[in-house]
Design a protein around this motif. Sequence first.
Motif, mmCIF file in Angstrom:
data_model
loop_
_atom_site.group_PDB
_atom_site.id
_atom_site.type_symbol
_atom_site.label_atom_id
_atom_site.label_comp_id
_atom_site.label_asym_id
_atom_site.label_seq_id
_atom_site.Cartn_x
_atom_site.Cartn_y
_atom_site.Cartn_z
ATOM 1 N N ILE A 54 -5.403 13.550 15.540
ATOM 2 C CA ILE A 54 -4.995 12.702 14.418
ATOM 3 C C ILE A 54 -5.924 12.956 13.238
ATOM 4 C CG2 ILE A 54 -4.748 10.316 13.612
ATOM 5 C CD1 ILE A 54 -4.137 9.500 16.494
ATOM 6 N N MET A 55 -5.330 13.230 12.090
ATOM 7 C CA MET A 55 -6.104 13.389 10.855
ATOM 8 C C MET A 55 -5.859 12.173 9.964
ATOM 9 S SD MET A 55 -5.641 16.208 7.781
ATOM 10 C CE MET A 55 -4.471 15.168 6.865
ATOM 11 N N GLY A 79 -0.330 18.387 14.450
ATOM 12 C CA GLY A 79 -1.149 17.185 14.409
ATOM 13 C C GLY A 79 -0.415 16.003 13.813
ATOM 14 N N LYS A 80 -1.025 14.843 13.944
ATOM 15 C CA LYS A 80 -0.468 13.621 13.388
ATOM 16 C C LYS A 80 -1.334 13.138 12.229
ATOM 17 C CE LYS A 80 0.942 13.777 17.805
ATOM 18 N NZ LYS A 80 1.958 13.103 18.550
ATOM 19 N N THR A 81 -0.777 12.307 11.379
ATOM 20 C CA THR A 81 -1.519 11.901 10.190
ATOM 21 C C THR A 81 -1.508 10.391 10.001
ATOM 22 O OG1 THR A 81 0.464 12.194 8.839
ATOM 23 C CG2 THR A 81 -1.042 14.053 8.964
ATOM 24 N N LEU A 82 -2.661 9.893 9.551
ATOM 25 C CA LEU A 82 -2.799 8.526 9.050
ATOM 26 C C LEU A 82 -3.084 8.642 7.569
ATOM 27 C CD1 LEU A 82 -5.222 6.982 11.700
ATOM 28 C CD2 LEU A 82 -2.775 6.528 11.475
ATOM 29 N N SER A 83 -2.428 7.832 6.782
ATOM 30 C CA SER A 83 -2.453 8.059 5.353
ATOM 31 C C SER A 83 -2.936 6.825 4.602
ATOM 32 C CB SER A 83 -1.023 8.414 4.932
ATOM 33 O OG SER A 83 -1.004 9.010 3.688
ATOM 34 N N VAL A 84 -3.978 7.003 3.807
ATOM 35 C CA VAL A 84 -4.400 5.962 2.874
ATOM 36 C C VAL A 84 -4.262 6.574 1.489
ATOM 37 C CG1 VAL A 84 -6.215 4.358 2.208
ATOM 38 C CG2 VAL A 84 -6.026 5.092 4.586
ATOM 39 N N ALA A 85 -3.077 6.365 0.902
ATOM 40 C CA ALA A 85 -2.732 7.068 -0.336
ATOM 41 C C ALA A 85 -3.579 6.584 -1.500
ATOM 42 C CB ALA A 85 -1.249 6.890 -0.652
ATOM 43 N N ASP A 86 -3.951 5.330 -1.454
ATOM 44 C CA ASP A 86 -4.741 4.777 -2.554
ATOM 45 C C ASP A 86 -5.564 3.624 -2.009
ATOM 46 O OD1 ASP A 86 -5.872 3.783 -4.786
ATOM 47 O OD2 ASP A 86 -4.013 3.288 -5.810
ATOM 48 N N ALA A 87 -6.782 3.954 -1.618
ATOM 49 C CA ALA A 87 -7.606 2.965 -0.930
ATOM 50 C C ALA A 87 -7.852 1.735 -1.798
ATOM 51 C CB ALA A 87 -8.935 3.592 -0.513
ATOM 52 N N LYS A 88 -7.835 1.924 -3.116
ATOM 53 C CA LYS A 88 -8.133 0.786 -3.986
ATOM 54 C C LYS A 88 -7.084 -0.310 -3.854
ATOM 55 C CE LYS A 88 -8.742 3.376 -7.361
ATOM 56 N NZ LYS A 88 -8.785 4.114 -8.628
ATOM 57 N N THR A 89 -5.819 0.084 -3.766
ATOM 58 C CA THR A 89 -4.774 -0.940 -3.787
ATOM 59 C C THR A 89 -4.226 -1.267 -2.413
ATOM 60 O OG1 THR A 89 -3.005 0.664 -4.058
ATOM 61 C CG2 THR A 89 -4.044 -0.172 -6.059
#
Lengths: 331, 331, 331
Positions: A54-55, A79-89
């Motif tokens: 997992i990335m 692989g699989k992905t975890l996504s934090v597209a915009d940590a601020k919001t």
Amino acid sequence: MSPKLDLDVLDRLHNCSILSAAQFDLPLMQELSKLAAYLQLRKFPAGHALDDKIMAAAFFEPSTRTRLSFESAMLHVGGKTLSVADAKTTGVAKGESMRDIGQMFNSYADVVVVRHTQQQALQQLTEYMRIPLINGGNGSDEHPTQALADWYALMKWRPELAFGTLPEQFRLTIGIIGTPGNMRTVKSFLTLALLFHKNINHITIFSEMADPLGAELRALTNASPITFDFSRNLKQSLEYLDVIYMNAIAFLGDGYRFFGDEFSLSSQSQLKTDTVILHPLARGEELGTCLDDTDHNLYFNQADGAVWLRQALLLAIFGRVRNIVPRELIK
Amino acid sequence: MSPKLDLDVLDRLHNCSILSAAQFDLPLMQELSKLAAYLQLRKFPAGHALDDKIMAAAFFEPSTRTRLSFESAMLHVGGKTLSVADAKTTGVAKGESMRDIGQMFNSYADVVVVRHTQQQALQQLTEYMRIPLINGGNGSDEHPTQALADWYALMKWRPELAFGTLPEQFRLTIGIIGTPGNMRTVKSFLTLALLFHKNINHITIFSEMADPLGAELRALTNASPITFDFSRNLKQSLEYLDVIYMNAIAFLGDGYRFFGDEFSLSSQSQLKTDTVILHPLARGEELGTCLDDTDHNLYFNQADGAVWLRQALLLAIFGRVRNIVPRELIK
Amino acid sequence: MSPKLDLDVLDRLHNCSILSAAQFDLPLMQELSKLAAYLQLRKFPAGHALDDKIMAAAFFEPSTRTRLSFESAMLHVGGKTLSVADAKTTGVAKGESMRDIGQMFNSYADVVVVRHTQQQALQQLTEYMRIPLINGGNGSDEHPTQALADWYALMKWRPELAFGTLPEQFRLTIGIIGTPGNMRTVKSFLTLALLFHKNINHITIFSEMADPLGAELRALTNASPITFDFSRNLKQSLEYLDVIYMNAIAFLGDGYRFFGDEFSLSSQSQLKTDTVILHPLARGEELGTCLDDTDHNLYFNQADGAVWLRQALLLAIFGRVRNIVPRELIK
């Protein structure tokens, strides 16, 4: 150039964090680019190589382009992905410590790509990581995987750069538009350029700044056999540049600044017929779209290749290269 | 403690929505934590158990930590994820009814994790769900899977809690900093604590509120053999607390409130040598990072374990435990 | 109706971009809906059909519903997804050209679904795509896959619509509430309606606008054997409508506008007993929830089916239908 991969070289990346272009030497560049090229040519199946990995993509500064390039790379190798597209919001608390953030990714992922507006954030984070961390751009400091992709494009364009010795008259003159001392992509690109000194004669840096390198890079360039000069007149220099590296973005504090006309390229620019242009997109006014359909355009190739170079990097970090490369391609 | 899993107990979660910690009893806690521990120890492969299942993470209140923990859990067991990182800014119409939202997730996913600022939103939603719904935190009400992870950490720390009977002098005294009546993690933690009454002597609740429990919880605590008291003086109580449960966040209306110094822990705090601290991160000033490298730190373990506990929960909800557990580990 | 799939018809979608409902004819509608129905009935396994494919969902205008429907479809057939939930806030530079954006998706994905506020954005983008592009709603222009899902629901409700000839007295009268000339879902729905002219007698369009069709659609409706009229009095027309198509949203510039009471349906509305209602949710006041539990409700069925219709479409675009359909179901 041996077509066989030297896995001992690639194994040096096993379980490593990638923070700076300075971690790479010529053998690593050679083996990574060969592996990336094999993947891009579909020489062997790699679609399940990282099935169990997992990335996390943690973008504290948003960047659709870099995030998707990494995610696409990870998905290509299973692989699989975890996504934090915009940590601020999206919920990482203001003022949350790098340690707690690092701990979170240790728990959730096997590798984490981080982009951050603050240069020192990555260094802080790396102290607490039990999993490899990849710098996806940290403030005005570095963007090492972008530079790997830049040089992968150049190595495909002129393989002798990495794998041979060009006759003196064919050694390259490179123009870098930007300020390596405070622009991350330019800094990382220049850092890798020094590895190819056998085949690069000269680098001209085009910048408005009085000291475009800063102390750290100046020490490195002074020690290099490549000669350097600085100019504010791109037009006059075009006749001798083989490679032009451009970048839309200058980080000044938290903002962006676009360069003026004097550092722009368009169909009016008097380029040599075989000059190639690199640009780690997105672009602004500085690079005319009229150049897109010319042979000068290496920047689309560069974006294409980035996905494959990042696959090669991820496979090396996870020590999975030998699982997918057929024996006859292993040294 | 039998090392074998009682699948009849876990089957009680098959196709169930998880709304409240009150749905769990001691046998469920035992079997879930055993399954989570087997997964965490990689006792058997589980990486494809939910290959054909899709989990939607619908965060009407953003929470990177909880969202990624669930997504990571789902990916670990082979499932796929749909992600709504911040429903407010990514297109769920204002005023859209819970029924229409529920219908949407019925169509798109096999299980949905919902976080919402409004306590009643989850209850409304559950009326319309044809797929299991997991409460990922609803206003000031509950956060049941956080509490499952909290107690999973405690059960790993002191297995007799769930699987034996501690001699009287070793039964635990627990300090809970926070207001169970209006803080969801604290409420869910306390609700599960009551299940372990055989091995808990006493719970002290540290809160600034005049009535930290509220009517509903007071009825439950009154009926419990555990004795309770209330205090505003954490420092004086440290000498007798075996477990301290902290939480950075008090929901007061739509805002957060951090507690003051009197409810903080740092390297200055006179903790017993074997006291452990739980905290469902992210933290604020209330928990000093100087405690991170001490044996008091159970909170990083807690975050690690949460991913595995959530895998166990998802496998039980989908009735897939028997597909992956080898026969010799089944009762 | 032959239960066998005509792959020659579906092959016409191989590697095609889907920009407009006008690309579809009756045979395509027949074969797509048969394939979607087989998938929905789980007639054969399809869960790994697109294992090696990546779909990017690029939402320049946020829409949780449409994005998740496409992502769910892709995940159901084994594909992977890259998600840009809100391009405005997650890093696609303002003013970045459609060409550079297209190039980015060429590099990262095998198919891209785009929603955009600007009608012309999709047409611009398609010039630069090397991968198929699917229109997920472009300004006030089209939303072709929504219309495919609408008609898939109607074909399941009354299969003779596509696969037979209804006796004259059973041919349908359809009411469309909205302005096809400037509402994308309505335009795409009406465009497909013309394909079913053998079984549709009459369409009434309910709109406040003086010219609800506009020149382009008027030419098409004038050439159709279906008769048309225009009305502002929905209540009076209910006694003869077999199908009512509603939509909450009118695009007027960049904003939304909700219709007034005269275009609303509720339990008070004097619907024929066998009238069905379609609505591409989310809804506003115009469609009372009291109708949800009645036989008039085809809109939940429509949302359910959309995921399966989109799977059929993706399989056809990738030319993978023959890989999964058993021989006895192929013509």
